[in-house]
Write a protein that holds these residues in place. Structure first.
Motif, PDB file in Angstrom:
ATOM      1  N   ILE A 131       9.285   1.355 -13.530  1.00 18.34           N
ATOM      2  CA  ILE A 131       8.405   2.506 -12.835  1.00 18.34           C
ATOM      3  C   ILE A 131       8.047   2.061 -11.771  1.00 18.34           C
ATOM      4  N   LYS A 132       7.938   0.426 -11.212  1.00 19.41           N
ATOM      5  CA  LYS A 132       7.745  -0.166  -9.500  1.00 19.41           C
ATOM      6  C   LYS A 132       8.766  -0.104  -9.496  1.00 19.41           C
ATOM      7  N   ALA A 133      10.186  -0.214  -9.320  1.00 18.63           N
ATOM      8  CA  ALA A 133      11.409  -0.099  -8.736  1.00 18.63           C
ATOM      9  C   ALA A 133      11.268   1.908  -7.837  1.00 18.63           C
TER      10      ALA A 133
ATOM     11  N   ARG B 263       0.338  -1.106   0.027  1.00 21.16           N
ATOM     12  CA  ARG B 263      -0.132  -0.128   0.192  1.00 21.16           C
ATOM     13  C   ARG B 263       0.970   1.524  -0.017  1.00 21.16           C
ATOM     14  N   ASN B 264       1.833   1.176   0.997  1.00 20.22           N
ATOM     15  CA  ASN B 264       2.836   2.466   0.681  1.00 20.22           C
ATOM     16  C   ASN B 264       3.691   2.404  -0.472  1.00 20.22           C
ATOM     17  N   ALA B 265       3.425   1.285  -1.273  1.00 21.81           N
ATOM     18  CA  ALA B 265       4.864   1.603  -2.552  1.00 21.81           C
ATOM     19  C   ALA B 265       3.470   2.136  -3.915  1.00 21.81           C
ATOM     20  N   GLY B 266       1.872   1.513  -3.539  1.00 20.46           N
ATOM     21  CA  GLY B 266       0.747   1.972  -4.005  1.00 20.46           C
ATOM     22  C   GLY B 266       0.573   1.118  -4.605  1.00 20.46           C
ATOM     23  N   PHE B 267       0.479  -0.134  -4.944  1.00 20.82           N
ATOM     24  CA  PHE B 267       0.731  -1.135  -5.370  1.00 20.82           C
ATOM     25  C   PHE B 267      -1.485  -1.842  -5.037  1.00 20.82           C
ATOM     26  N   SER B 268      -2.401  -2.528  -5.328  1.00 23.46           N
ATOM     27  CA  SER B 268      -3.307  -2.549  -5.109  1.00 23.46           C
ATOM     28  C   SER B 268      -3.097  -3.484  -4.541  1.00 23.46           C
ATOM     29  N   SER B 269      -2.100  -4.751  -5.473  1.00 34.78           N
ATOM     30  CA  SER B 269      -1.932  -6.265  -5.073  1.00 34.78           C
ATOM     31  C   SER B 269      -1.652  -6.157  -3.377  1.00 34.78           C
TER      32      SER B 269
ATOM     33  N   TYR C  64      18.682   1.738  -7.970  1.00 32.31           N
ATOM     34  CA  TYR C  64      17.870   0.736  -9.436  1.00 32.31           C
ATOM     35  C   TYR C  64      18.505   0.497 -10.377  1.00 32.31           C
ATOM     36  N   GLN C  65      20.010   0.723 -10.047  1.00 29.74           N
ATOM     37  CA  GLN C  65      20.875  -0.490 -10.444  1.00 29.74           C
ATOM     38  C   GLN C  65      20.685  -0.946 -10.128  1.00 29.74           C
ATOM     39  N   LEU C  66      20.610  -2.073  -9.114  1.00 34.80           N
ATOM     40  CA  LEU C  66      20.422  -3.324  -7.779  1.00 34.80           C
ATOM     41  C   LEU C  66      19.224  -4.208  -8.817  1.00 34.80           C
TER      42      LEU C  66
ATOM     43  N   LYS D 144      10.784   5.526  -3.048  1.00 34.28           N
ATOM     44  CA  LYS D 144      10.269   5.727  -2.340  1.00 34.28           C
ATOM     45  C   LYS D 144       9.498   5.962  -1.085  1.00 34.28           C
ATOM     46  N   SER D 145       8.944   4.548  -1.258  1.00 34.56           N
ATOM     47  CA  SER D 145       8.559   4.240   0.118  1.00 34.56           C
ATOM     48  C   SER D 145       9.237   3.652   1.166  1.00 34.56           C
TER      49      SER D 145
END
Length: 277
Positions: free
Chosen positions: A57-59, A34-40, A77-79, A64-65
């Protein structure tokens, strides 16, 4: 929790972040998602289990979360890019960028020495050759190499080998090998070694016509195998390598540097369950 710079696997990083948050208080996969903005509610758990991947985009949402900012965010992001890479070049690019970001912020990571050591034949060859030639100048060493290398390159290679701990400078122009072997993480080293294998294979091809049969030994066989036989043969080659190294180590007064390539690879597709009229 460890610094992000100590991670090479973003799945593990996410899992340990979750474990740490849960240890410190009430936290769940549902809340993380939820903190990361995912519905699942289970998406990030599936990512940690390797059953799903993070897109760019999800990364960004996940970083940020987790409160990652600035260079830690860029490293993350590189990881992710490294973990999702589909080919060796993409993996190498991500790993080198991770290294760059970490070094800019004075953090040691991802086997820089392993990458550079395997960049060229010059590093392992000069590492073996320099102790044989006490008092020799970089130009002297360069002239003894079968492949072309400039005196300036030899000087740079020697400087790196000493700095990285692969050679010890005993006196001016006098070097000895350290007990240190070239090691790296299980992620970084195979990527670095691939470049060396390619370069050494090209040198071997040139050696067929370059040297007489008294100066080089080439042999090869073509044979049919199954997976079990393949694995047994690989183990035999590994055992042979150990014996060869033992013989070389037992030689107290060697006077030349040589290279052995063991190459065992498929030349056909697997013919399993295929019917041919």
């Amino acid at each position: 929790m460890k610094s992000i710079f100590e991670y090479r696997d973003y799945h593990l990083y996410l899992q340990e972040y979750y474990d740490e948050r849960k240890r410190l208080g009430s936290f769940s996969w549902r809340e993380f998602c939820r903190n990361a903005g995912f519905s699942s509610p289970n998406f990030l758990k599936l990512v940690c289990m390797g059953q799903s991947k993070l897109s760019k985009i999800k990364a960004c949402q996940v970083a940020k979360s987790m409160g990652l900012v600035d260079y830690e965010e860029q490293y993350f992001y590189q990881l992710v890019a490294y973990g999702n890479a589909e080919n060796n070049e993409s993996q190498r690019a991500a790993l080198l960028e991770m290294q760059r970001i970490a070094l800019e912020h004075e953090v040691r990571v991802v086997d820089k020495e392993a990458f550079q050591y395997y960049e060229s034949w010059k590093y392992p060859v000069i590492r073996e050759l320099a102790p044989l030639m006490p008092g020799a100048s970089p130009r002297d060493i360069a002239e003894e190499c079968k492949e072309y290398v400039s005196a300036e390159e030899v000087r740079d290679v020697l400087s790196f080998l000493v700095k990285a701990g692969f050679l010890k400078k005993e006196d001016e122009k006098v070097y000895s090998q350290t007990a240190q072997t070239v090691i790296g993480s299980k992620e970084a080293l195979p990527i670095a070694i691939r470049a060396m294998h390619k370069e050494m294979a090209i040198m071997a091809a040139r050696a067929v016509d370059r040297y007489s049969v008294s100066e080089r030994f080439f042999n090869g066989i073509t044979l049919g195998v199954n997976q079990d036989a393949y694995k047994r043969i690989v183990e035999e080659i590994k055992a042979c390598c150990k014996k060869v190294v033992a013989i070389a180590n037992d030689c107290g007064n060697f006077d030349q540097v040589c290279r052995i390539n063991f190459q065992f690879f498929p030349v056909t597709n697997k013919i399993v369950g295929k019917k041919h009229a």
